[in-house]
Motif scaffolding. Structure first.
Motif, PDB file in Angstrom:
ATOM      1  N   VAL A   1      59.219  68.078   1.485  1.00 39.77           N
ATOM      2  CA  VAL A   1      58.085  68.931   1.869  1.00 39.77           C
ATOM      3  C   VAL A   1      57.147  69.128   0.686  1.00 39.77           C
ATOM      4  N   LYS A   2      57.720  69.339  -0.514  1.00 35.55           N
ATOM      5  CA  LYS A   2      56.882  69.527  -1.704  1.00 35.55           C
ATOM      6  C   LYS A   2      56.107  68.266  -2.059  1.00 35.55           C
ATOM      7  N   ALA A   3      56.620  67.101  -1.618  1.00 33.96           N
ATOM      8  CA  ALA A   3      55.908  65.848  -1.863  1.00 33.96           C
ATOM      9  C   ALA A   3      54.740  65.659  -0.893  1.00 33.96           C
ATOM     10  N   GLY A   4      54.563  66.590   0.054  1.00 29.91           N
ATOM     11  CA  GLY A   4      53.422  66.521   0.959  1.00 29.91           C
ATOM     12  C   GLY A   4      53.746  66.034   2.354  1.00 29.91           C
ATOM     13  N   TYR A   5      55.006  65.813   2.643  1.00 31.13           N
ATOM     14  CA  TYR A   5      55.400  65.344   3.964  1.00 31.13           C
ATOM     15  C   TYR A   5      55.482  66.508   4.942  1.00 31.13           C
ATOM     16  N   THR A   6      55.319  66.184   6.221  1.00 32.59           N
ATOM     17  CA  THR A   6      55.588  67.114   7.303  1.00 32.59           C
ATOM     18  C   THR A   6      56.923  66.700   7.899  1.00 32.59           C
ATOM     19  N   VAL A   7      57.868  67.625   7.933  1.00 35.46           N
ATOM     20  CA  VAL A   7      59.218  67.338   8.424  1.00 35.46           C
ATOM     21  C   VAL A   7      59.323  67.815   9.864  1.00 35.46           C
ATOM     22  N   ILE A   8      59.759  66.909  10.744  1.00 39.38           N
ATOM     23  CA  ILE A   8      59.961  67.243  12.153  1.00 39.38           C
ATOM     24  C   ILE A   8      61.448  67.096  12.454  1.00 39.38           C
ATOM     25  N   LYS A   9      62.072  68.186  12.884  1.00 38.25           N
ATOM     26  CA  LYS A   9      63.451  68.140  13.387  1.00 38.25           C
ATOM     27  C   LYS A   9      63.332  68.196  14.901  1.00 38.25           C
ATOM     28  N   PHE A  10      63.753  67.114  15.569  1.00 37.57           N
ATOM     29  CA  PHE A  10      63.589  67.015  17.015  1.00 37.57           C
ATOM     30  C   PHE A  10      64.958  66.934  17.671  1.00 37.57           C
ATOM     31  N   TYR A  11      65.210  67.866  18.598  1.00 41.37           N
ATOM     32  CA  TYR A  11      66.475  67.940  19.325  1.00 41.37           C
ATOM     33  C   TYR A  11      66.228  67.504  20.770  1.00 41.37           C
ATOM     34  N   TYR A  12      67.080  66.614  21.282  1.00 40.60           N
ATOM     35  CA  TYR A  12      66.924  66.111  22.636  1.00 40.60           C
ATOM     36  C   TYR A  12      68.310  65.883  23.245  1.00 40.60           C
ATOM     37  N   ARG A  13      68.330  65.659  24.557  1.00 38.87           N
ATOM     38  CA  ARG A  13      69.567  65.337  25.253  1.00 38.87           C
ATOM     39  C   ARG A  13      69.398  63.949  25.862  1.00 38.87           C
ATOM     40  N   PRO A  14      70.381  63.058  25.684  1.00 41.68           N
ATOM     41  CA  PRO A  14      70.284  61.729  26.289  1.00 41.68           C
ATOM     42  C   PRO A  14      70.122  61.845  27.812  1.00 41.68           C
ATOM     43  N   GLY A  15      69.207  61.099  28.363  1.00 47.63           N
ATOM     44  CA  GLY A  15      68.953  61.128  29.793  1.00 47.63           C
ATOM     45  C   GLY A  15      68.000  62.224  30.225  1.00 47.63           C
ATOM     46  N   CYS A  16      67.498  63.011  29.300  1.00 48.14           N
ATOM     47  CA  CYS A  16      66.572  64.107  29.607  1.00 48.14           C
ATOM     48  C   CYS A  16      65.179  63.521  29.870  1.00 48.14           C
ATOM     49  N   LEU A  17      64.672  63.742  31.096  1.00 45.08           N
ATOM     50  CA  LEU A  17      63.357  63.200  31.441  1.00 45.08           C
ATOM     51  C   LEU A  17      62.226  63.921  30.718  1.00 45.08           C
ATOM     52  N   GLU A  18      62.374  65.236  30.506  1.00 45.44           N
ATOM     53  CA  GLU A  18      61.332  65.998  29.816  1.00 45.44           C
ATOM     54  C   GLU A  18      61.262  65.648  28.330  1.00 45.44           C
ATOM     55  N   CYS A  19      62.348  65.039  27.817  1.00 45.30           N
ATOM     56  CA  CYS A  19      62.421  64.743  26.382  1.00 45.30           C
ATOM     57  C   CYS A  19      61.756  63.420  26.005  1.00 45.30           C
ATOM     58  N   SER A  20      61.570  62.529  26.991  1.00 52.04           N
ATOM     59  CA  SER A  20      61.127  61.173  26.654  1.00 52.04           C
ATOM     60  C   SER A  20      59.714  61.134  26.062  1.00 52.04           C
ATOM     61  N   ALA A  21      58.767  61.869  26.644  1.00 53.31           N
ATOM     62  CA  ALA A  21      57.391  61.828  26.129  1.00 53.31           C
ATOM     63  C   ALA A  21      57.283  62.460  24.741  1.00 53.31           C
ATOM     64  N   PRO A  22      57.830  63.679  24.509  1.00 55.63           N
ATOM     65  CA  PRO A  22      57.749  64.226  23.146  1.00 55.63           C
ATOM     66  C   PRO A  22      58.510  63.381  22.121  1.00 55.63           C
ATOM     67  N   LYS A  23      59.653  62.812  22.541  1.00 55.40           N
ATOM     68  CA  LYS A  23      60.441  61.989  21.615  1.00 55.40           C
ATOM     69  C   LYS A  23      59.664  60.738  21.209  1.00 55.40           C
ATOM     70  N   SER A  24      59.036  60.089  22.160  1.00 58.97           N
ATOM     71  CA  SER A  24      58.256  58.899  21.810  1.00 58.97           C
ATOM     72  C   SER A  24      57.044  59.263  20.958  1.00 58.97           C
ATOM     73  N   LEU A  25      56.447  60.449  21.205  1.00 58.11           N
ATOM     74  CA  LEU A  25      55.312  60.891  20.385  1.00 58.11           C
ATOM     75  C   LEU A  25      55.717  61.061  18.927  1.00 58.11           C
ATOM     76  N   VAL A  26      56.803  61.784  18.669  1.00 57.47           N
ATOM     77  CA  VAL A  26      57.192  62.026  17.280  1.00 57.47           C
ATOM     78  C   VAL A  26      57.698  60.743  16.611  1.00 57.47           C
ATOM     79  N   GLU A  27      58.356  59.868  17.369  1.00 61.64           N
ATOM     80  CA  GLU A  27      58.796  58.590  16.794  1.00 61.64           C
ATOM     81  C   GLU A  27      57.614  57.710  16.418  1.00 61.64           C
ATOM     82  N   ASN A  28      56.607  57.633  17.298  1.00 62.98           N
ATOM     83  CA  ASN A  28      55.414  56.839  16.985  1.00 62.98           C
ATOM     84  C   ASN A  28      54.665  57.411  15.791  1.00 62.98           C
TER      85      ASN A  28
END
Length: 154
Positions: free
Chosen positions: A64-91
């Motif tokens: 963080v001090k080096a200037g990065y933004t850290v994202i901790k993303f929690y999801y459940r396998p097979g979760c339909l609501e998780c797919s769009a946010p997960k792909s957003l943060v991965e991209n």
């Protein structure tokens, strides 16, 4: 033989000695700091900016001090609501390797998708995170948000 200095010559020599002294003292101070021990161990910092394990908190602080933004993303396998946010943060992490550090966690119980976004500016927790919420928080917290977030259009 007596040497007489006028006040102008005396002041000139005095300021010359001050300038030379400050230059020498700066060089000595810099050489001491240059040869000092490093404050963090670079071997602890992950090679990839996307990991699926928890990184040591002291290493995260250094990231963080080096200037990065850290994202901790929690999801459940097979979760339909998780797919769009997960792909957003991965991209985002793939396309902005010098700004985003992503930690992904499978969370069997609890609220998903769940995101904790931290930068040098602040930290935010998003329960039931949507892509719009993640975009908004990243626009607020990133030092230099990428164009793909469309922060200027908010």
């Amino acid at each position: 033989m007596k040497i007489k200095f006028s006040s102008k010559k005396f002041m000139s020599i005095f300021f010359l000695l001050i300038m030379v002294g400050s230059t020498v003292s700066f060089a000595v101070i810099q050489s001491v700091n240059f040869f000092g021990t490093p404050t963090t161990n670079p071997n602890d910092i992950p090679k990839s900016n996307i990991v699926n394990y928890e990184v040591d908190p002291t290493v995260l602080d250094a990231i963080v001090k080096a200037g990065y933004t850290v994202i901790k993303f929690y999801y459940r396998p097979g979760c339909l609501e998780c797919s769009a946010p997960k792909s957003l943060v991965e991209n985002l992490a793939l396309n902005n390797k010098n700004q985003v550090f992503l930690e992904e966690f499978e969370n069997a119980n609890g609220t998903v998708p769940h995101a904790v976004i931290t930068s040098y500016k602040d930290s935010r927790v998003l329960n039931n995170a949507t892509t719009d919420q993640i975009n908004t928080v990243l626009c607020d917290l990133m030092a230099s948000p990428p164009a793909e977030l469309k922060c200027a259009l908010r």
